[in-house]
Design a protein around this motif. Structure first.
Motif, PDB file in Angstrom:
ATOM      1  N   ASP A 188       2.556   2.242  46.145  1.00  0.00           N
ATOM      2  CA  ASP A 188       2.863   1.680  47.395  1.00  0.00           C
ATOM      3  C   ASP A 188       3.162   2.967  48.685  1.00  0.00           C
ATOM      4  OD1 ASP A 188       3.270  -0.604  46.465  1.00  0.00           O
ATOM      5  OD2 ASP A 188       5.345  -0.866  45.754  1.00  0.00           O
ATOM      6  N   SER A 189       3.501   3.904  48.140  1.00  0.00           N
ATOM      7  CA  SER A 189       3.485   5.092  49.240  1.00  0.00           C
ATOM      8  C   SER A 189       2.224   5.446  49.857  1.00  0.00           C
ATOM      9  CB  SER A 189       3.997   6.249  48.511  1.00  0.00           C
ATOM     10  OG  SER A 189       3.367   6.968  47.573  1.00  0.00           O
ATOM     11  N   ILE A 190       0.969   4.998  49.408  1.00  0.00           N
ATOM     12  CA  ILE A 190      -0.394   5.480  49.672  1.00  0.00           C
ATOM     13  C   ILE A 190      -1.142   4.072  50.336  1.00  0.00           C
ATOM     14  CG2 ILE A 190      -0.404   7.599  48.685  1.00  0.00           C
ATOM     15  CD1 ILE A 190      -2.271   6.350  46.697  1.00  0.00           C
ATOM     16  N   ARG A 191      -0.537   2.982  50.286  1.00  0.00           N
ATOM     17  CA  ARG A 191      -1.227   1.759  50.511  1.00  0.00           C
ATOM     18  C   ARG A 191      -1.530   1.454  52.120  1.00  0.00           C
ATOM     19  NH1 ARG A 191       0.836  -3.829  50.276  1.00  0.00           N
ATOM     20  NH2 ARG A 191      -0.842  -5.197  49.393  1.00  0.00           N
ATOM     21  N   GLN A 192      -2.564   0.801  52.302  1.00  0.00           N
ATOM     22  CA  GLN A 192      -2.931   0.371  53.614  1.00  0.00           C
ATOM     23  C   GLN A 192      -3.591  -0.764  53.501  1.00  0.00           C
ATOM     24  OE1 GLN A 192      -2.727   0.252  56.597  1.00  0.00           O
ATOM     25  NE2 GLN A 192      -3.897   1.922  57.447  1.00  0.00           N
ATOM     26  N   ARG A 193      -3.247  -1.753  54.601  1.00  0.00           N
ATOM     27  CA  ARG A 193      -3.967  -3.286  54.792  1.00  0.00           C
ATOM     28  C   ARG A 193      -4.238  -3.361  56.101  1.00  0.00           C
ATOM     29  NH1 ARG A 193       0.567  -6.112  53.502  1.00  0.00           N
ATOM     30  NH2 ARG A 193       1.131  -6.413  55.517  1.00  0.00           N
ATOM     31  N   LEU A 194      -5.467  -3.781  56.308  1.00  0.00           N
ATOM     32  CA  LEU A 194      -5.856  -4.107  57.676  1.00  0.00           C
ATOM     33  C   LEU A 194      -6.025  -5.595  57.739  1.00  0.00           C
ATOM     34  CD1 LEU A 194      -8.748  -1.479  58.078  1.00  0.00           C
ATOM     35  CD2 LEU A 194      -6.346  -1.290  58.920  1.00  0.00           C
ATOM     36  N   ASN A 195      -5.725  -6.266  58.811  1.00  0.00           N
ATOM     37  CA  ASN A 195      -5.712  -7.719  59.041  1.00  0.00           C
ATOM     38  C   ASN A 195      -6.515  -7.788  60.323  1.00  0.00           C
ATOM     39  OD1 ASN A 195      -4.096  -9.042  56.862  1.00  0.00           O
ATOM     40  ND2 ASN A 195      -2.566  -7.783  57.504  1.00  0.00           N
ATOM     41  N   THR A 196      -7.592  -8.415  60.260  1.00  0.00           N
ATOM     42  CA  THR A 196      -8.571  -8.851  61.579  1.00  0.00           C
ATOM     43  C   THR A 196      -8.734 -10.447  61.534  1.00  0.00           C
ATOM     44  OG1 THR A 196      -9.615  -6.633  60.910  1.00  0.00           O
ATOM     45  CG2 THR A 196     -10.600  -8.060  62.704  1.00  0.00           C
ATOM     46  N   LEU A 197      -8.314 -10.963  62.777  1.00  0.00           N
ATOM     47  CA  LEU A 197      -8.509 -12.076  63.187  1.00  0.00           C
ATOM     48  C   LEU A 197      -9.407 -12.258  64.522  1.00  0.00           C
ATOM     49  CD1 LEU A 197      -7.861 -15.129  62.854  1.00  0.00           C
ATOM     50  CD2 LEU A 197      -5.912 -14.809  64.575  1.00  0.00           C
ATOM     51  N   HIS A 198     -10.602 -13.103  64.456  1.00  0.00           N
ATOM     52  CA  HIS A 198     -11.311 -13.220  65.654  1.00  0.00           C
ATOM     53  C   HIS A 198     -11.678 -14.537  65.964  1.00  0.00           C
ATOM     54  CE1 HIS A 198     -14.698 -13.188  62.560  1.00  0.00           C
ATOM     55  NE2 HIS A 198     -15.200 -14.016  63.495  1.00  0.00           N
ATOM     56  N   PHE A 199     -11.613 -14.722  67.315  1.00  0.00           N
ATOM     57  CA  PHE A 199     -12.275 -16.211  67.493  1.00  0.00           C
ATOM     58  C   PHE A 199     -13.159 -15.990  68.773  1.00  0.00           C
ATOM     59  CE2 PHE A 199     -11.469 -19.974  70.498  1.00  0.00           C
ATOM     60  CZ  PHE A 199     -11.862 -20.993  69.640  1.00  0.00           C
ATOM     61  N   LYS A 200     -14.294 -16.810  68.788  1.00  0.00           N
ATOM     62  CA  LYS A 200     -15.442 -16.651  69.760  1.00  0.00           C
ATOM     63  C   LYS A 200     -15.835 -18.041  69.984  1.00  0.00           C
ATOM     64  CE  LYS A 200     -17.102 -12.430  67.516  1.00  0.00           C
ATOM     65  NZ  LYS A 200     -18.420 -11.912  66.848  1.00  0.00           N
ATOM     66  N   LEU A 201     -16.152 -18.050  71.580  1.00  0.00           N
ATOM     67  CA  LEU A 201     -16.859 -19.135  72.032  1.00  0.00           C
ATOM     68  C   LEU A 201     -18.058 -18.947  72.968  1.00  0.00           C
ATOM     69  CD1 LEU A 201     -13.755 -21.171  73.514  1.00  0.00           C
ATOM     70  CD2 LEU A 201     -15.026 -21.842  71.599  1.00  0.00           C
ATOM     71  N   GLY A 202     -18.947 -19.728  72.951  1.00  0.00           N
ATOM     72  CA  GLY A 202     -20.204 -19.357  73.783  1.00  0.00           C
ATOM     73  C   GLY A 202     -20.961 -20.682  74.011  1.00  0.00           C
ATOM     74  N   PHE A 203     -21.825 -20.338  75.245  1.00  0.00           N
ATOM     75  CA  PHE A 203     -22.884 -21.611  75.257  1.00  0.00           C
ATOM     76  C   PHE A 203     -24.226 -21.026  75.932  1.00  0.00           C
ATOM     77  CE2 PHE A 203     -20.404 -20.926  79.500  1.00  0.00           C
ATOM     78  CZ  PHE A 203     -21.451 -21.206  80.306  1.00  0.00           C
ATOM     79  N   GLU A 204     -25.251 -21.478  75.869  1.00  0.00           N
ATOM     80  CA  GLU A 204     -26.323 -21.176  76.406  1.00  0.00           C
ATOM     81  C   GLU A 204     -27.249 -22.315  76.611  1.00  0.00           C
ATOM     82  OE1 GLU A 204     -28.960 -19.581  73.607  1.00  0.00           O
ATOM     83  OE2 GLU A 204     -27.717 -20.159  72.010  1.00  0.00           O
ATOM     84  N   ASN A 205     -28.338 -22.101  77.458  1.00  0.00           N
ATOM     85  CA  ASN A 205     -29.175 -23.190  77.937  1.00  0.00           C
ATOM     86  C   ASN A 205     -30.361 -23.273  76.779  1.00  0.00           C
ATOM     87  OD1 ASN A 205     -30.543 -21.047  79.253  1.00  0.00           O
ATOM     88  ND2 ASN A 205     -31.897 -22.406  79.924  1.00  0.00           N
ATOM     89  N   THR A 206     -30.883 -24.462  76.469  1.00  0.00           N
ATOM     90  CA  THR A 206     -31.843 -24.575  75.597  1.00  0.00           C
ATOM     91  C   THR A 206     -33.057 -25.278  76.160  1.00  0.00           C
ATOM     92  OG1 THR A 206     -30.879 -26.817  74.985  1.00  0.00           O
ATOM     93  CG2 THR A 206     -30.314 -24.858  73.617  1.00  0.00           C
ATOM     94  N   ASP A 207     -33.208 -25.510  77.438  1.00  0.00           N
ATOM     95  CA  ASP A 207     -34.468 -25.985  78.060  1.00  0.00           C
ATOM     96  C   ASP A 207     -35.186 -24.892  78.473  1.00  0.00           C
ATOM     97  OD1 ASP A 207     -36.248 -27.441  79.409  1.00  0.00           O
ATOM     98  OD2 ASP A 207     -34.744 -28.202  81.092  1.00  0.00           O
TER      99      ASP A 207
END
Length: 544
Positions: A188-207
């Motif tokens: 427990d004295s040398i423990r590490q924990r990384l929590n990563t949360l991501h949220f993405k939005l996008g749009f593009e034309n297809t014509d």
């Protein structure tokens, strides 16, 4: 601007300075230049479909720079996951579950689900757990686990496509790089924990008939560790292109990043980039000319500056599909806590963050297809940087790392080449090699950066039932230093060979076995951190 080596670590003893050194500076590296082949109709990549077509599964040769921050997951102390490449199946199943186990008390659980094919809506979700209860040093002290969750979808209208993605990563590991001692420290004295949360939005034309082609993506990533470090990073990317004539195009790329890192202190850092360019394209010659204007601000370092860099890329096709290319570019390369942890997960607290300035990168070479299923690329690059970064063990605690920055002018020569061969969909092989020469101004050596790297990847499909992948990795010339004892080390050459076999037991069941680090070398990519020796995973998967 001051010009000395900068330490990405606060309130720690520093090693003796060399004569002429000045403290205080800036920082980091990440190469992202892409050499374009002659253009397609659309000038930037569209969001890929959720399901690959037969054509997409064929080998495509990519001419891309390998980042100077060499930190391949193949050479980090993880149980190497089974290859993500999947053999062709006679019956198209969208979903699967997979379970497996191996030595080092390892366990793998994986699942993937996707929506049926529809005209305008697609989504997919995945989860993956990979853990090793035991590691290469003192059992559970060097054990680790990773969890990945991802949910993504696309929705298409007549001329627009919308996309969204939600993801969560959880990594647990330990600082097990302590020197041999009579009694190992508590886990427990040398423990590490990384929590990563991501949220993405996008749009593009297809014509394809529209006058202006565009794409906009934005997203927020939140990182937090087991202690007091956290980072919120909001990034937005815009791409647009417009046809001026049949052979001339106007392109625009714009990026905006707003970042706040919190540890012992709060650090607000922003970067804004605008890159307008013009491209001329013909069957025999392609030229891109423009300017890259970048503004960066850093409240903690008192930075607010704007710089402009030239963007010139030339590509000539004298015969067949043989290309000769040359160019120059420059940029301010973003460094975040997340990007540094991607390179080296054993960072010390309160790592100082700053960006690396790529003042100029001159490059040239040749690439193309030479017939018989062979393709190649050879390239030479000479780049100059300010605040070029390296990793070194901290002091007095050598189990953790901080970042040393060269505040002067660092010169990096890169000579690279790759050769690929494809035999329809049966056999694929790619051999890549790179040589680096570092000319540093203030730092003694490029700590923990390799001089030579090589990779050889292969895949075989036999009778559509047996699928084999094999790869070999080599890193050479890595040097490190213990500033407590003032001892320099040249780490042994890294050899990492891996083999994975998938065998289909029927239309829906398959068995797999994955052998990793077959050489059995407990090599050190970073000083005092040996990796697992020969390790394996075996299991079954079910498609539905």
């Amino acid at each position: 601007m001051a010009t000395g080596p900068l330490l990405a670590q606060n309130q720690q003893p520093r090693p003796p300075k060399k004569e002429g050194e000045i403290e205080n500076q800036e920082i980091t590296v990440e190469k992202s230049r892409k050499i374009d082949l002659p253009p397609a109709i659309r000038l930037f990549n569209k969001i890929p479909s959720l399901k690959q077509s037969e054509e997409q599964r064929k080998i495509t040769y990519e001419f891309q720079d390998r980042p100077l921050t060499v930190a391949d997951q193949k050479t980090t102390p993880n149980v190497l996951p089974p290859s993500v490449t999947q053999p062709d199946q006679q019956v198209p199943f969208n979903n699967y579950v997979k379970v497996g186990a191996g030595n080092y008390s390892s366990f793998l659980g994986e699942a993937f689900v996707a929506s049926p094919n529809t005209a305008n809506l697609g989504w997919e979700g995945s989860f993956r757990h990979l853990s090793s209860n035991l590691g290469p040093k003192d059992g559970r002290n060097s054990g680790q686990s990773e969890n990945r969750f991802r949910l993504a979808g696309n929705y298409a209208l007549n001329a627009l496509k919308f996309s969204a993605e939600l993801g969560y990563n959880r990594d647990v590991y330990g600082f097990y790089g302590y020197r041999p001692r009579t009694e190992a420290p508590p886990r427990d004295s040398i423990r590490q924990r990384l929590n990563t949360l991501h949220f993405k939005l996008g749009f593009e034309n297809t014509d394809n008939e529209t006058a202006v082609d565009y794409s906009l993506k934005t997203g927020v990533t939140v990182l937090r560790d087991l202690y007091s470090a956290s980072e919120v990073d909001w990034g937005t990317n815009f791409n647009a292109s417009m046809s001026i004539s049949d052979q001339v195009y106007a392109l625009l790329t714009a990026d905006a990043y707003v970042t706040q890192r919190t540890d012992q202190l709060v650090d607000n850092r922003n970067l804004f980039r605008v890159t307008p360019t013009f491209k001329y394209a013909s069957p025999l010659f392609t030229a891109t000319v423009g300017v890259n204007a970048v503004n960066e601000t850093d409240k903690r370092l008192g930075i607010n500056r704007t710089q402009a860099f030239p963007v010139v890329s030339l590509d000539a096709v004298p015969t067949g599909n043989i290309h000769f290319f040359a160019g120059i570019d420059g940029d301010i390369m973003r460094n975040t806590l997340r990007s540094l942890l991607t390179e080296n997960r054993w960072l010390s607290p309160n790592v100082l963050l700053a960006n690396t300035i790529k003042s100029a990168d001159f490059y040239g070479g040749s690439k193309g297809e030479i017939g018989g299923g062979f393709s190649y690329e050879g390239k030479v690059s000479y780049a100059t940087y300010r605040n070029y970064h390296t990793f070194t063990n901290s002091w007095p605690d050598t189990t953790r790392f901080f970042v040393l920055y060269d505040g002067g002018t660092a010169r990096v020569l890169t000579i690279s080449g790759q050769l690929a061969y494809s035999l329809k969909d049966k056999f694929r092989s790619t051999l890549k090699g790179e040589f680096f020469r570092y000319g540093l101004d203030r730092l003694e050596i490029a700590y923990h950066r390799p001089r030579t790297t090589a990779t050889w990847t292969n895949s075989f499909i036999l009778n559509k039932k047996l699928f084999i992948t094999a790869d070999l990795y080599m890193y050479e010339g890595i040097q490190a230093k213990n500033f407590v004892t003032n001892t320099r080390y040249k780490l042994p050459v890294i050899w990492d060979a891996n083999l994975k076999i998938d065998y289909f037991l029927g239309k829906q069941f398959a068995a797999f076995v994955s052998l990793n680090n077959i050489v059995g070398q407990n090599y050190q990519r970073y000083l005092y951190y040996p990796v697992q020796g020969l390790n394996f995973l075996g299991g079954i998967s079910y498609s539905f």
